[in-house]
Design a protein around this motif. Sequence first.
Motif, PDB file in Angstrom:
ATOM      1  N   SER A   1       0.859  -1.347   0.042  1.00 43.85           N
ATOM      2  CA  SER A   1      -0.063   0.113   0.131  1.00 43.85           C
ATOM      3  C   SER A   1       1.014   1.140  -0.106  1.00 43.85           C
ATOM      4  CB  SER A   1      -0.988  -0.054   1.195  1.00 43.85           C
ATOM      5  OG  SER A   1      -1.362   1.181   1.265  1.00 43.85           O
ATOM      6  N   PRO A   2       0.507   2.384  -0.624  1.00 43.86           N
ATOM      7  CA  PRO A   2       1.049   3.547  -0.788  1.00 43.86           C
ATOM      8  C   PRO A   2       1.357   4.222   0.432  1.00 43.86           C
ATOM      9  CG  PRO A   2      -0.798   3.748  -2.042  1.00 43.86           C
ATOM     10  CD  PRO A   2      -0.817   2.359  -1.668  1.00 43.86           C
ATOM     11  N   THR A   3       0.219   3.991   1.604  1.00 45.37           N
ATOM     12  CA  THR A   3       0.027   4.550   2.540  1.00 45.37           C
ATOM     13  C   THR A   3      -0.143   3.650   3.913  1.00 45.37           C
ATOM     14  OG1 THR A   3      -2.364   5.331   2.116  1.00 45.37           O
ATOM     15  CG2 THR A   3      -0.639   6.836   1.864  1.00 45.37           C
ATOM     16  N   ARG A   4      -0.254   4.010   5.261  1.00 42.08           N
ATOM     17  CA  ARG A   4      -0.798   3.092   6.090  1.00 42.08           C
ATOM     18  C   ARG A   4      -2.300   2.832   6.042  1.00 42.08           C
ATOM     19  NH1 ARG A   4      -0.318   5.712  11.450  1.00 42.08           N
ATOM     20  NH2 ARG A   4      -1.158   3.407  12.088  1.00 42.08           N
ATOM     21  N   ARG A   5      -2.747   1.679   6.204  1.00 39.11           N
ATOM     22  CA  ARG A   5      -4.120   1.382   6.331  1.00 39.11           C
ATOM     23  C   ARG A   5      -4.342   0.959   7.725  1.00 39.11           C
ATOM     24  NH1 ARG A   5      -3.816  -3.494   1.859  1.00 39.11           N
ATOM     25  NH2 ARG A   5      -1.839  -3.936   3.158  1.00 39.11           N
ATOM     26  N   SER A   6      -5.822   1.215   7.824  1.00 40.18           N
ATOM     27  CA  SER A   6      -6.338   0.730   9.263  1.00 40.18           C
ATOM     28  C   SER A   6      -7.763   0.258   9.143  1.00 40.18           C
ATOM     29  CB  SER A   6      -6.397   2.126  10.013  1.00 40.18           C
ATOM     30  OG  SER A   6      -7.231   2.959   9.640  1.00 40.18           O
ATOM     31  N   GLY A   7      -8.085  -0.422  10.182  1.00 43.12           N
ATOM     32  CA  GLY A   7      -9.633  -1.198  10.186  1.00 43.12           C
ATOM     33  C   GLY A   7     -10.344  -0.662  11.160  1.00 43.12           C
ATOM     34  N   GLY A   8     -11.537  -0.725  10.988  1.00 44.17           N
ATOM     35  CA  GLY A   8     -12.399  -0.006  12.148  1.00 44.17           C
ATOM     36  C   GLY A   8     -12.761  -1.148  13.183  1.00 44.17           C
ATOM     37  N   TYR A   9     -12.660  -2.434  12.975  1.00 41.78           N
ATOM     38  CA  TYR A   9     -13.341  -3.520  13.898  1.00 41.78           C
ATOM     39  C   TYR A   9     -12.389  -3.605  15.214  1.00 41.78           C
ATOM     40  CZ  TYR A   9     -10.051  -6.625  11.230  1.00 41.78           C
ATOM     41  OH  TYR A   9      -8.901  -7.164  10.814  1.00 41.78           O
ATOM     42  N   LEU A  10     -13.167  -4.100  16.027  1.00 40.19           N
ATOM     43  CA  LEU A  10     -12.582  -4.269  17.657  1.00 40.19           C
ATOM     44  C   LEU A  10     -11.703  -5.517  17.401  1.00 40.19           C
ATOM     45  CD1 LEU A  10     -14.581  -2.221  18.084  1.00 40.19           C
ATOM     46  CD2 LEU A  10     -15.325  -3.504  19.901  1.00 40.19           C
ATOM     47  N   VAL A  11     -10.529  -5.469  18.157  1.00 43.80           N
ATOM     48  CA  VAL A  11      -9.752  -6.852  18.639  1.00 43.80           C
ATOM     49  C   VAL A  11      -9.705  -6.845  20.112  1.00 43.80           C
ATOM     50  CG1 VAL A  11      -8.713  -6.696  16.438  1.00 43.80           C
ATOM     51  CG2 VAL A  11      -7.751  -5.745  18.449  1.00 43.80           C
TER      52      VAL A  11
END
Length: 385
Positions: A33-43
């Motif tokens: 990926s050209p930038t950081r990615r993030s996800g919105g689910y809980l861990v």
Amino acid sequence: MKRAVIVGAGIAGLATALRLARDGWHPLVVERSPTRRSGGYLVNLLATGYDAAEGLGLVPALSDRALGPFTTVLVRADGRPKLTVPAAVAEAALGPRTMTVFRGDLETALYEAVRDRVEIRFGTTVSTIDSTDDRVRISLSDGTTEDADLLVGADGVHSATRTATVGPDHRVDLPYVVAAFPLAHPVTGVPESSATTFIGPGRTAAIVNLGPGRSSAFFTYRCADPARELERGPVDALRATFGDLAGGAPEAIRHLQTDPAGAYFDRVSQVDSPRWSAGRTVLLGDAAWCVTLFAGHGAALALAGADQLGTALRRHGDDVPSALADWETGLRPEVVKRQALARRGMYQYAPPSRFHVWMNDLTIRAVTLPGVRGVVRRGIERQNR
């Protein structure tokens, strides 16, 4: 100084980079990926996952982002409450050494811990791998070549490193699709510090409201053709499957229309690889063993796997292949157990019939009873040993 090239800047890759850097290695992380990615689910970080987060020094930063306990309300399709699980019940069942955070916050904590001590190249992939007994040479898409003591494939369930190392046929696709995404604003009808969850035959919709910037949605459903669902895109696919629901689900899907690219939307898969390493190349996290979101331990296993890999490498010194074999022997039983639990978890997230929904409700009702709560907690503790 030993050199490691790590493919993937997600939880598994960044945790590995952090552990190896602390042990005196010189890691390079490359990310497609050209930038950081993030996800919105809980861990959830519990048991060995919490231990690894503590050992990696992440707990202070994560404590500021921890979500804390919240009430869960199971609802009917028309939005009416069915039963309530108070926050105190869930907290007591999970025990004290547990932390719930958004996946994106965990990745941010890892990134902030490594960014000043590890080189990270975004928009970069591996072109070729040439491994010998002593070194592994990696050609990268930016035109550079790295000679390393170790190559770590932490590039997720669709891992190109796994394909190059152990072959392409170890991903097991299941007849389910999952979507998870952050909500910039809480949806109507979900009280703050709570979640509403609809579980019906073949599908689940959960909306978490922990305030602005701390809310999220989670959807999963069984389908005959996951590839077709992915082609439709998250908005159309979720609207077709959950559009009949009342309550927060339709509003959450409308929120998604403003930023469909921000959703994690994929088929549900496990990875069943006969081995996680070859020579000086090793797979870690979802690339090696994806347990699926149904298991609820993916992030914890990624942290624990990275931490235990560092321990094995330190124990074996220059004998990297022996370290990798030792590490896999110690970790694989836990992964096998989690994958089996995930397959049973499908009946909780996508019950095959109304009878199974009723049985799930009965189990949840039992958990709220004081006499049963301790039994459930002891069962969770046994699973996490």
